[in-house]
Design an enzyme around this catalytic site. Sequence first.
Site, PDB file in Angstrom:
ATOM      1  N   PRO A  11      -3.671  -2.411 -21.940  1.00  8.31           N
ATOM      2  CA  PRO A  11      -4.700  -1.944 -22.867  1.00  8.31           C
ATOM      3  C   PRO A  11      -4.152  -1.338 -24.149  1.00  8.31           C
ATOM      4  O   PRO A  11      -3.146  -0.629 -24.138  1.00  8.31           O
ATOM      5  CB  PRO A  11      -5.463  -0.891 -22.056  1.00  8.31           C
ATOM      6  CG  PRO A  11      -4.530  -0.479 -20.976  1.00  8.31           C
ATOM      7  CD  PRO A  11      -3.719  -1.707 -20.649  1.00  8.31           C
ATOM      8  N   ASN A  12      -4.864  -1.633 -25.215  1.00  9.62           N
ATOM      9  CA  ASN A  12      -4.629  -1.099 -26.566  1.00  9.62           C
ATOM     10  C   ASN A  12      -3.404  -1.696 -27.259  1.00  9.62           C
ATOM     11  O   ASN A  12      -3.177  -1.412 -28.429  1.00  9.62           O
ATOM     12  CB  ASN A  12      -4.531   0.446 -26.549  1.00  9.62           C
ATOM     13  CG  ASN A  12      -5.804   1.072 -26.032  1.00  9.62           C
ATOM     14  OD1 ASN A  12      -6.876   0.784 -26.549  1.00  9.62           O
ATOM     15  ND2 ASN A  12      -5.718   1.889 -24.988  1.00  9.62           N
ATOM     16  N   ARG A  19      -2.027   0.987 -34.662  1.00 10.59           N
ATOM     17  CA  ARG A  19      -2.262   2.077 -33.727  1.00 10.59           C
ATOM     18  C   ARG A  19      -1.074   3.043 -33.736  1.00 10.59           C
ATOM     19  O   ARG A  19       0.050   2.640 -33.419  1.00 10.59           O
ATOM     20  CB  ARG A  19      -2.408   1.482 -32.329  1.00 10.59           C
ATOM     21  CG  ARG A  19      -2.430   2.474 -31.205  1.00 10.59           C
ATOM     22  CD  ARG A  19      -2.191   1.781 -29.863  1.00 10.59           C
ATOM     23  NE  ARG A  19      -2.250   2.757 -28.795  1.00 10.59           N
ATOM     24  CZ  ARG A  19      -1.703   2.590 -27.604  1.00 10.59           C
ATOM     25  NH1 ARG A  19      -1.055   1.470 -27.328  1.00 10.59           N
ATOM     26  NH2 ARG A  19      -1.788   3.515 -26.700  1.00 10.59           N
ATOM     27  N   ARG A 108       7.625  12.074 -24.107  1.00  9.62           N
ATOM     28  CA  ARG A 108       6.226  12.288 -24.485  1.00  9.62           C
ATOM     29  C   ARG A 108       5.531  13.187 -23.443  1.00  9.62           C
ATOM     30  O   ARG A 108       6.201  13.890 -22.698  1.00  9.62           O
ATOM     31  CB  ARG A 108       5.531  10.924 -24.651  1.00  9.62           C
ATOM     32  CG  ARG A 108       6.212  10.055 -25.720  1.00  9.62           C
ATOM     33  CD  ARG A 108       5.502   8.747 -25.930  1.00  9.62           C
ATOM     34  NE  ARG A 108       4.146   8.944 -26.418  1.00  9.62           N
ATOM     35  CZ  ARG A 108       3.211   7.986 -26.449  1.00  9.62           C
ATOM     36  NH1 ARG A 108       3.522   6.767 -26.017  1.00  9.62           N
ATOM     37  NH2 ARG A 108       1.999   8.239 -26.903  1.00  9.62           N
TER      38      ARG A 108
HETATM   39  C1  DQA Z   1       3.262   2.422 -23.762  1.00 11.80           C
HETATM   40  C2  DQA Z   1       3.384   3.871 -23.297  1.00 11.80           C
HETATM   41  C3  DQA Z   1       2.128   4.295 -22.549  1.00 11.80           C
HETATM   42  O1  DQA Z   1       2.242   5.642 -22.123  1.00 11.80           O
HETATM   43  C4  DQA Z   1       0.908   4.170 -23.453  1.00 11.80           C
HETATM   44  O2  DQA Z   1      -0.261   4.489 -22.730  1.00 11.80           O
HETATM   45  C5  DQA Z   1       0.795   2.863 -24.115  1.00 11.80           C
HETATM   46  C6  DQA Z   1       2.003   2.177 -24.574  1.00 11.80           C
HETATM   47  C7  DQA Z   1       4.463   2.005 -24.652  1.00 11.80           C
HETATM   48  O3  DQA Z   1       4.650   0.812 -24.821  1.00 11.80           O
HETATM   49  O4  DQA Z   1       5.159   2.863 -25.175  1.00 11.80           O
HETATM   50  O5  DQA Z   1      -0.302   2.379 -24.383  1.00 11.80           O
HETATM   51  O6  DQA Z   1       3.261   1.577 -22.620  1.00 11.80           O
END
Ligand code: DQA
Length: 146
Positions: A11-12, A19, A108
């Site tokens: 996702p995303n 983003r 993070r």
């Molecule tokens: C991610 C790290 C994840 O914590 C985050 O929710 C993402 C991207 C990364 O590629 O750094 O959407 O997987």
Amino acid sequence: MAQAVYIINGPNLNLLGSREPEIYGTTTLADIEAACASKLSSYDLPMSFFQSNDEGELVSIIQTARLEASGVIINAAAYSHTSVAILDALQSLSQPIIEVHLSNIYARESFRHHSHISQVATGVICGLGAQGYEMAIDALAKRIKP
Ligand code: DQA
């Protein structure tokens, strides 16, 4: 020719490029797909590249990979930290699996420090941005059975 390497994005990740560029950079998912296609062609390996925002769809893609992939590269994004369903699906695979994160999840928030996927991954690459995908291809190419 070998079976395809499945590159699965969660996702995303369709929003990469715009983003949170301070975290994820300005490379788009289309850029990553093109770089992966070029790298895999140097190994004579076909590619199937996916992105979905839907957990169930990701499970279905992994189930197809179980039958059709020579190896899997997966960035399950936020589902890495939450999804037992994706873990279960990956557990049914016998092919090598490389987990990739663009950002360094350990630098993070603490909820990103644990990934369900890592326990079934052959290896994990994080914090190296889009380059991580190309490194994952190098690692997989050495491990794919001819
Ligand atoms: C991610 C790290 C994840 O914590 C985050 O929710 C993402 C991207 C990364 O590629 O750094 O959407 O997987």
